[in-house]
Write a protein that holds these residues in place. Structure first.
Motif, PDB file in Angstrom:
ATOM      1  N   THR A  68      13.977  -9.630   6.127  1.00 63.41           N
ATOM      2  CA  THR A  68      14.138  -8.323   6.239  1.00 63.41           C
ATOM      3  C   THR A  68      14.060  -7.590   7.510  1.00 63.41           C
ATOM      4  O   THR A  68      15.098  -6.792   7.807  1.00 63.41           O
ATOM      5  CB  THR A  68      13.287  -7.471   5.350  1.00 63.41           C
ATOM      6  N   HIS A  69      13.177  -7.763   8.204  1.00 64.15           N
ATOM      7  CA  HIS A  69      13.055  -7.511   9.620  1.00 64.15           C
ATOM      8  C   HIS A  69      11.865  -8.120  10.459  1.00 64.15           C
ATOM      9  O   HIS A  69      11.265  -9.002   9.876  1.00 64.15           O
ATOM     10  CB  HIS A  69      12.664  -5.823   9.516  1.00 64.15           C
ATOM     11  N   HIS A  70      11.833  -7.511  11.665  1.00 61.84           N
ATOM     12  CA  HIS A  70      10.993  -8.591  12.797  1.00 61.84           C
ATOM     13  C   HIS A  70       9.545  -8.390  12.828  1.00 61.84           C
ATOM     14  O   HIS A  70       8.790  -8.647  13.700  1.00 61.84           O
ATOM     15  CB  HIS A  70      11.814  -8.370  13.895  1.00 61.84           C
ATOM     16  N   PRO A  72       5.416  -8.230  12.441  1.00 67.53           N
ATOM     17  CA  PRO A  72       4.594  -9.450  12.004  1.00 67.53           C
ATOM     18  C   PRO A  72       4.341  -9.770  10.817  1.00 67.53           C
ATOM     19  O   PRO A  72       3.869 -10.852  10.422  1.00 67.53           O
ATOM     20  CB  PRO A  72       3.711  -9.163  13.310  1.00 67.53           C
ATOM     21  N   ASP A  73       3.943  -8.671   9.750  1.00 62.01           N
ATOM     22  CA  ASP A  73       3.688  -9.016   8.609  1.00 62.01           C
ATOM     23  C   ASP A  73       4.940  -9.774   7.787  1.00 62.01           C
ATOM     24  O   ASP A  73       4.654  -9.748   6.651  1.00 62.01           O
ATOM     25  CB  ASP A  73       2.990  -7.830   7.892  1.00 62.01           C
ATOM     26  N   HIS A  74       6.031  -9.900   8.370  1.00 62.05           N
ATOM     27  CA  HIS A  74       7.019 -10.333   7.651  1.00 62.05           C
ATOM     28  C   HIS A  74       7.784 -11.549   7.920  1.00 62.05           C
ATOM     29  O   HIS A  74       8.580 -12.357   7.389  1.00 62.05           O
ATOM     30  CB  HIS A  74       8.307  -9.151   7.367  1.00 62.05           C
ATOM     31  N   ILE A  75       7.346 -12.191   9.352  1.00 64.07           N
ATOM     32  CA  ILE A  75       8.003 -13.218   9.872  1.00 64.07           C
ATOM     33  C   ILE A  75       7.036 -14.293  10.565  1.00 64.07           C
ATOM     34  O   ILE A  75       7.326 -15.109  11.140  1.00 64.07           O
ATOM     35  CB  ILE A  75       9.007 -12.991  11.067  1.00 64.07           C
ATOM     36  N   GLY A 185      12.279  -4.821   1.359  1.00 61.31           N
ATOM     37  CA  GLY A 185      11.465  -4.990   2.843  1.00 61.31           C
ATOM     38  C   GLY A 185      10.554  -3.906   2.793  1.00 61.31           C
ATOM     39  O   GLY A 185       9.929  -3.380   1.882  1.00 61.31           O
ATOM     40  N   ASP A 186      10.703  -3.103   3.976  1.00 61.31           N
ATOM     41  CA  ASP A 186       9.859  -1.966   4.193  1.00 61.31           C
ATOM     42  C   ASP A 186      10.638  -0.666   4.110  1.00 61.31           C
ATOM     43  O   ASP A 186      10.411   0.475   4.413  1.00 61.31           O
ATOM     44  CB  ASP A 186       9.174  -1.797   5.439  1.00 61.31           C
ATOM     45  N   HIS A 187      12.154  -0.797   3.726  1.00 62.33           N
ATOM     46  CA  HIS A 187      12.761   0.408   3.501  1.00 62.33           C
ATOM     47  C   HIS A 187      12.377   1.368   2.445  1.00 62.33           C
ATOM     48  O   HIS A 187      12.151   2.637   2.711  1.00 62.33           O
ATOM     49  CB  HIS A 187      14.325  -0.141   3.401  1.00 62.33           C
ATOM     50  N   GLY A 231       8.519  -4.792   0.238  1.00 61.72           N
ATOM     51  CA  GLY A 231       7.486  -5.555   0.911  1.00 61.72           C
ATOM     52  C   GLY A 231       6.148  -5.282   0.899  1.00 61.72           C
ATOM     53  O   GLY A 231       5.297  -6.216   0.900  1.00 61.72           O
ATOM     54  N   HIS A 232       5.674  -4.268   0.395  1.00 63.85           N
ATOM     55  CA  HIS A 232       4.216  -3.755   0.159  1.00 63.85           C
ATOM     56  C   HIS A 232       4.220  -2.882  -1.035  1.00 63.85           C
ATOM     57  O   HIS A 232       5.094  -2.225  -1.564  1.00 63.85           O
ATOM     58  CB  HIS A 232       3.934  -2.919   1.172  1.00 63.85           C
ATOM     59  N   GLY A 233       3.241  -3.111  -2.067  1.00 62.25           N
ATOM     60  CA  GLY A 233       2.950  -2.064  -2.795  1.00 62.25           C
ATOM     61  C   GLY A 233       3.543  -2.482  -4.362  1.00 62.25           C
ATOM     62  O   GLY A 233       4.417  -3.662  -4.415  1.00 62.25           O
TER      63      GLY A 233
END
Ligand SMILES: [Zn+2]
Length: 326
Positions: A68-70, A72-75, A185-187, A231-233
């Protein structure tokens, strides 16, 4: 006729960051795909293995990674998945995975120069450590399949790529129109408002991430999203009330900044110090991103204008708006 059945599994791993746990999603289809790969820690690796086992899979089954994006908690764990043939993501993720030193130097220079123009003093700018503090949480690899807005995910023809830049310049979300499911993701997060972070888009230009983020929030209103897998919650629905609330809260934050400028013209750093009297020292990129975001918003709304004095940006109220609706 074979009708392929697609399932989605949520996998949750811990992170050492204030945001807490991060979710990944395992997507079955023509290929077995993991969307996002958590953070590169022993705890996240163990949690991933345990949860895959509990649903009848192992890391050896994963054939493709989609990101989803770069951040550090996602890759993180991307280089620990032995059978992955393809990494599909936005091109902006590639320099992070390949450790592109030229990119990193330009990335750091961007903050150095831009924050100087924003009036951030030398001793505060010295606290910037750019990407370096985070790099060991990020896996290595290479984007082998570049995704852009409107594409469909390889091996998952029902999932369309939606450009959701704002929180990050690499941010993409994935939408299944048939089911109304949005892997965001985090959007779109239920419990927190993602921070649209300042990033360079090339050597000289910066993005206006808050404006991008808002435009992409509005875009989400018209997609027909029924469920958000974030991505969270928590997983959530009720998208339109959620987005309306976010936009209203942002307007309130811009009003606070407008009132500061109404008192007197100020530099972005002066505003940042008033908004975040202590946090700016330890979280300069986050706090300046929030500040500059509000200034971009007010400027786009024709409420303020910017001048440059001795190489430093200064924001003024636009003439005739001294007694504005604020
Ligand atoms: Zn995140």
């Amino acid at each position: 006729m074979v009708v392929s059945k697609q399932d989605i599994y949520q996998i949750t791993v811990p992170t050492p960051f204030p945001v807490g746990d991060v979710h990944m999603y395992l997507l079955t289809g023509d290929v077995l795909t993991l969307i996002d790969t958590g953070v590169k820690t022993k705890e996240a690796w163990e949690a991933l293995n345990d949860q895959l086992k509990s649903i009848g899979y192992s890391v050896h089954d994963i054939e493709q990674v989609v990101l989803t994006h770069h951040h550090p908690d996602h890759i993180g764990l991307i280089d620990q998945l032995p059978k992955v043939q393809q990494i599909a993501a936005h091109a902006y993720i590639d320099p992070w995975l390949t450790r592109d030193q030229v990119f990193f130097e330009q990335y750091e220079l961007f903050y150095e120069h831009f924050f100087k123009r924003c009036g951030v003093p030398d001793d505060v700018r010295d606290s910037l450590n750019g990407y370096r503090g985070m790099i060991h949480y990020i896996g290595t690899g290479e984007v082998t399949y570049e995704l852009t807005d409107g594409d469909f995910l390889p091996g998952h023809a029902e999932w369309q790529v939606i450009d959701t830049k704002g929180h990050a310049q690499s941010h993409l979300s994935f939408f299944n129109k048939k089911h109304g499911t949005f892997i965001g993701g985090d959007h779109l997060l239920y419990h927190i408002s993602p921070n649209p972070l300042l990033e360079p888009i090339d050597q000289v230009e910066r993005a206006k991430p808050l404006l991008q983020y808002q435009a992409n929030l509005r875009k989400c209103l018209s997609l027909g999203i029924k469920n958000v897998l974030p991505g969270h919650g928590p997983i959530f629905s009720n998208i339109s009330s959620h987005i309306t609330k976010q936009l209203n809260e942002q307007e309130e934050r811009a009003t606070v900044v407008y009132k500061m400028i109404q008192q007197k013209p100020r530099t972005p750093f002066e505003i940042c110090q008033k908004l975040f009297p202590t946090q700016y020292r330890t979280q300069l990129v986050f706090t300046m991103s929030e500040t500059v975001g509000q200034l971009d918003y007010l400027e786009a709304d024709d409420k303020v204008k910017v001048s440059e004095e001795n190489g430093v940006l200064v924001y003024h109220i636009k003439k005739g708006l001294g007694q504005s609706k604020f």
